[in-house]
Motif scaffolding. Structure first.
Motif, PDB file in Angstrom:
ATOM      1  N   PRO A 225       2.932   6.313  -1.086  1.00 36.18           N
ATOM      2  CA  PRO A 225       3.598   5.728   0.074  1.00 36.18           C
ATOM      3  C   PRO A 225       2.607   5.088   1.034  1.00 36.18           C
ATOM      4  O   PRO A 225       1.471   5.532   1.168  1.00 36.18           O
ATOM      5  CB  PRO A 225       4.291   6.931   0.723  1.00 36.18           C
ATOM      6  N   VAL A 226       3.067   4.040   1.704  1.00 36.34           N
ATOM      7  CA  VAL A 226       2.226   3.368   2.694  1.00 36.34           C
ATOM      8  C   VAL A 226       2.828   3.481   4.091  1.00 36.34           C
ATOM      9  O   VAL A 226       2.446   2.737   4.995  1.00 36.34           O
ATOM     10  CB  VAL A 226       1.990   1.888   2.317  1.00 36.34           C
TER      11      VAL A 226
ATOM     12  N   ALA B 105      13.376   1.784  -7.797  1.00 38.24           N
ATOM     13  CA  ALA B 105      13.042   3.208  -7.663  1.00 38.24           C
ATOM     14  C   ALA B 105      12.693   3.787  -9.028  1.00 38.24           C
ATOM     15  O   ALA B 105      13.280   3.415 -10.038  1.00 38.24           O
ATOM     16  CB  ALA B 105      14.230   3.959  -7.056  1.00 38.24           C
ATOM     17  N   PRO B 106      11.751   4.718  -9.080  1.00 39.56           N
ATOM     18  CA  PRO B 106      10.957   5.246  -7.960  1.00 39.56           C
ATOM     19  C   PRO B 106       9.590   4.587  -7.813  1.00 39.56           C
ATOM     20  O   PRO B 106       8.861   4.915  -6.894  1.00 39.56           O
ATOM     21  CB  PRO B 106      10.787   6.707  -8.358  1.00 39.56           C
ATOM     22  N   GLN B 107       9.225   3.680  -8.742  1.00 39.40           N
ATOM     23  CA  GLN B 107       7.866   3.150  -8.728  1.00 39.40           C
ATOM     24  C   GLN B 107       7.557   2.339  -7.471  1.00 39.40           C
ATOM     25  O   GLN B 107       6.447   2.390  -6.938  1.00 39.40           O
ATOM     26  CB  GLN B 107       7.616   2.281  -9.971  1.00 39.40           C
TER      27      GLN B 107
ATOM     28  N   ILE C 130      10.739   5.177   1.718  1.00 32.32           N
ATOM     29  CA  ILE C 130       9.451   4.559   2.023  1.00 32.32           C
ATOM     30  C   ILE C 130       8.967   3.749   0.820  1.00 32.32           C
ATOM     31  O   ILE C 130       9.141   4.158  -0.333  1.00 32.32           O
ATOM     32  CB  ILE C 130       8.406   5.636   2.387  1.00 32.32           C
ATOM     33  N   VAL C 131       8.363   2.609   1.101  1.00 34.88           N
ATOM     34  CA  VAL C 131       7.840   1.746   0.039  1.00 34.88           C
ATOM     35  C   VAL C 131       6.599   2.389  -0.584  1.00 34.88           C
ATOM     36  O   VAL C 131       5.722   2.885   0.126  1.00 34.88           O
ATOM     37  CB  VAL C 131       7.488   0.358   0.606  1.00 34.88           C
ATOM     38  N   ASN C 132       6.548   2.381  -1.910  1.00 39.93           N
ATOM     39  CA  ASN C 132       5.353   2.806  -2.640  1.00 39.93           C
ATOM     40  C   ASN C 132       4.511   1.589  -2.984  1.00 39.93           C
ATOM     41  O   ASN C 132       5.043   0.506  -3.267  1.00 39.93           O
ATOM     42  CB  ASN C 132       5.722   3.542  -3.930  1.00 39.93           C
ATOM     43  N   SER C 133       3.210   1.785  -2.984  1.00 37.44           N
ATOM     44  CA  SER C 133       2.302   0.673  -3.242  1.00 37.44           C
ATOM     45  C   SER C 133       1.069   1.177  -3.969  1.00 37.44           C
ATOM     46  O   SER C 133       0.727   2.354  -3.896  1.00 37.44           O
ATOM     47  CB  SER C 133       1.895   0.012  -1.925  1.00 37.44           C
TER      48      SER C 133
ATOM     49  N   ILE D 298       0.255 -11.202 -11.773  1.00 45.80           N
ATOM     50  CA  ILE D 298      -0.473  -9.953 -11.531  1.00 45.80           C
ATOM     51  C   ILE D 298      -0.783  -9.835 -10.048  1.00 45.80           C
ATOM     52  O   ILE D 298      -1.775 -10.372  -9.557  1.00 45.80           O
ATOM     53  CB  ILE D 298      -1.769  -9.906 -12.370  1.00 45.80           C
ATOM     54  N   PRO D 299       0.068  -9.134  -9.289  1.00 49.13           N
ATOM     55  CA  PRO D 299      -0.201  -8.937  -7.856  1.00 49.13           C
ATOM     56  C   PRO D 299      -1.227  -7.831  -7.632  1.00 49.13           C
ATOM     57  O   PRO D 299      -1.602  -7.092  -8.548  1.00 49.13           O
ATOM     58  CB  PRO D 299       1.173  -8.538  -7.291  1.00 49.13           C
ATOM     59  N   ALA D 300      -1.624  -7.700  -6.392  1.00 54.90           N
ATOM     60  CA  ALA D 300      -2.620  -6.683  -6.065  1.00 54.90           C
ATOM     61  C   ALA D 300      -2.028  -5.292  -5.953  1.00 54.90           C
ATOM     62  O   ALA D 300      -2.709  -4.309  -6.223  1.00 54.90           O
ATOM     63  CB  ALA D 300      -3.314  -7.047  -4.747  1.00 54.90           C
ATOM     64  N   HIS D 301      -0.755  -5.188  -5.556  1.00 54.51           N
ATOM     65  CA  HIS D 301      -0.263  -3.893  -5.092  1.00 54.51           C
ATOM     66  C   HIS D 301       0.894  -3.297  -5.869  1.00 54.51           C
ATOM     67  O   HIS D 301       1.461  -2.293  -5.419  1.00 54.51           O
ATOM     68  CB  HIS D 301       0.138  -4.009  -3.619  1.00 54.51           C
ATOM     69  N   LEU D 302       1.269  -3.866  -6.994  1.00 56.38           N
ATOM     70  CA  LEU D 302       2.391  -3.295  -7.722  1.00 56.38           C
ATOM     71  C   LEU D 302       1.958  -2.039  -8.470  1.00 56.38           C
ATOM     72  O   LEU D 302       0.959  -2.044  -9.195  1.00 56.38           O
ATOM     73  CB  LEU D 302       2.977  -4.293  -8.724  1.00 56.38           C
ATOM     74  N   GLY D 303       2.718  -0.971  -8.302  1.00 58.36           N
ATOM     75  CA  GLY D 303       2.560   0.199  -9.156  1.00 58.36           C
ATOM     76  C   GLY D 303       3.265  -0.076 -10.465  1.00 58.36           C
ATOM     77  O   GLY D 303       3.293  -1.204 -10.957  1.00 58.36           O
TER      78      GLY D 303
END
Length: 309
Positions: A25-26, A50-52, A60-63, A275-280
């Motif tokens: 979470p961020v 969800a949930p990734q 809350i957003v996960n990153s 390919i983004p920087a922050h995707l789980g």
């Protein structure tokens, strides 16, 4: 949460390895992170977000904070360097005084700091330049002493405190230039580029402003394979569905939308991996055009984060 394994794929003659620094979470809800979205957007897409990418229990957003490690034409290249350890971030407490195992994860990928030839900072935000340096006694010194650090000049000028530019980020980037950018520049290791920069036959950097004045994308063209590393052009895959949506951190919202439309359109038309920087999750995706936006055609084969690994 820090993952102690790495994933790798090969596109053409380039290998791409995912190196984690952080996943979780961020501290922001979708409404805070993406104020242009509506609750309905998140509800309609909750089954696959969800949930990734969104914690359904907390809202809350996960990153992910991660580096993309490339090996191309005999060189070792790092794309973005995360948050870094032991840094005082008074206006971004989620990133203050971290103590992660990032360098250990890099070592598990077979890379020592002295092995790195190039560092690409897609832009100069707090979570993209941190491991540019490390703390040696009381001094911040380059982590990768044999590397050339490629930095977009518009961002270097924008974030230089001497130029006193105002940011939508407020003081969120405070101390970053001083401890993660300037020490590398003073060591003579930076190459400040503008407009575009050809790294080698497989890799090219181009400005894609909006998120920051110097935000950039790294395009991979190798054999029949295509990919584009988009940095913070997007933070969450909901932006595939609604590409006009910006994060709250975009300096120029109109330019950010234009850059996103251009790059996502190119990716869809060329079967390129985004390919983004922050995707789980699987970290990257191929997209297709769908209505006024895009949809995920298929995810990359990178394994999602798991506490069991």
């Amino acid at each position: 949460m820090v993952r102690e394994t790495v994933d790798q794929i090969t596109l053409g003659e380039v290998t791409i390895t995912r190196v984690w620094e952080y996943y979780g979470p961020v501290g922001m809800t979708p409404e805070q992170f993406f104020p242009e979205t509506s609750p309905r957007t998140w509800e309609d897409n909750s089954s696959w977000l969800a949930p990734q990418f969104l914690d359904p229990e907390t809202g809350i957003v996960n990153s992910a904070i991660q580096t993309w490690l490339l090996r191309s034409e005999g060189r070792t290249i790092l794309v973005d360097t995360g948050v870094g350890n032991h840094r005082y971030r008074p206006y971004a407490p989620v990133w203050s005084y971290l103590d992660t195992g990032y360098l250990g994860n890099l070592a598990r990928a077979g890379v020592r700091p002295e092995d790195v030839d190039l560092v690409v900072n897609t832009h100069l935000h707090i979570d993209h330049v941190g491991w540019n340096t490390f703390q040696d006694d009381r001094a911040w010194v380059p982590t990768f002493p044999n590397a050339t650090y490629l930095m977009p000049k518009p961002d270097f000028d924008f974030w230089n405190p001497a130029n006193d530019h105002k940011s939508v980020f407020g003081r969120g980037n405070q101390n970053v230039f001083e401890d993660s950018v300037l020490p590398v520049h003073e060591a003579g290791l930076t190459l400040l580029w503008d407009d575009s920069y050809q790294i080698d036959a497989n890799l090219r950097l181009d400005l894609a402003p909006g998120h920051t004045p110097g935000s950039s994308v790294l395009t991979l063209l190798s054999g029949a394979d295509r990919a584009v590393f988009v940095g913070d052009m997007m933070h969450n895959p909901v932006q595939f569905v609604e590409p006009d949506v910006n994060s709250c951190f975009c300096e120029d919202p109109a330019a950010a939308r234009a850059s996103r439309a251009k790059v996502f359109g190119w990716a869809a038309d060329n079967n390129a991996l985004v390919i983004p920087a922050h995707l789980g999750g699987h970290g990257a995706a191929e997209v297709i055009r769908e209505g006024s936006g895009f949809a995920v055609k298929g995810w990359a084969p990178f394994a999602p984060y798991s506490e069991d690994i």
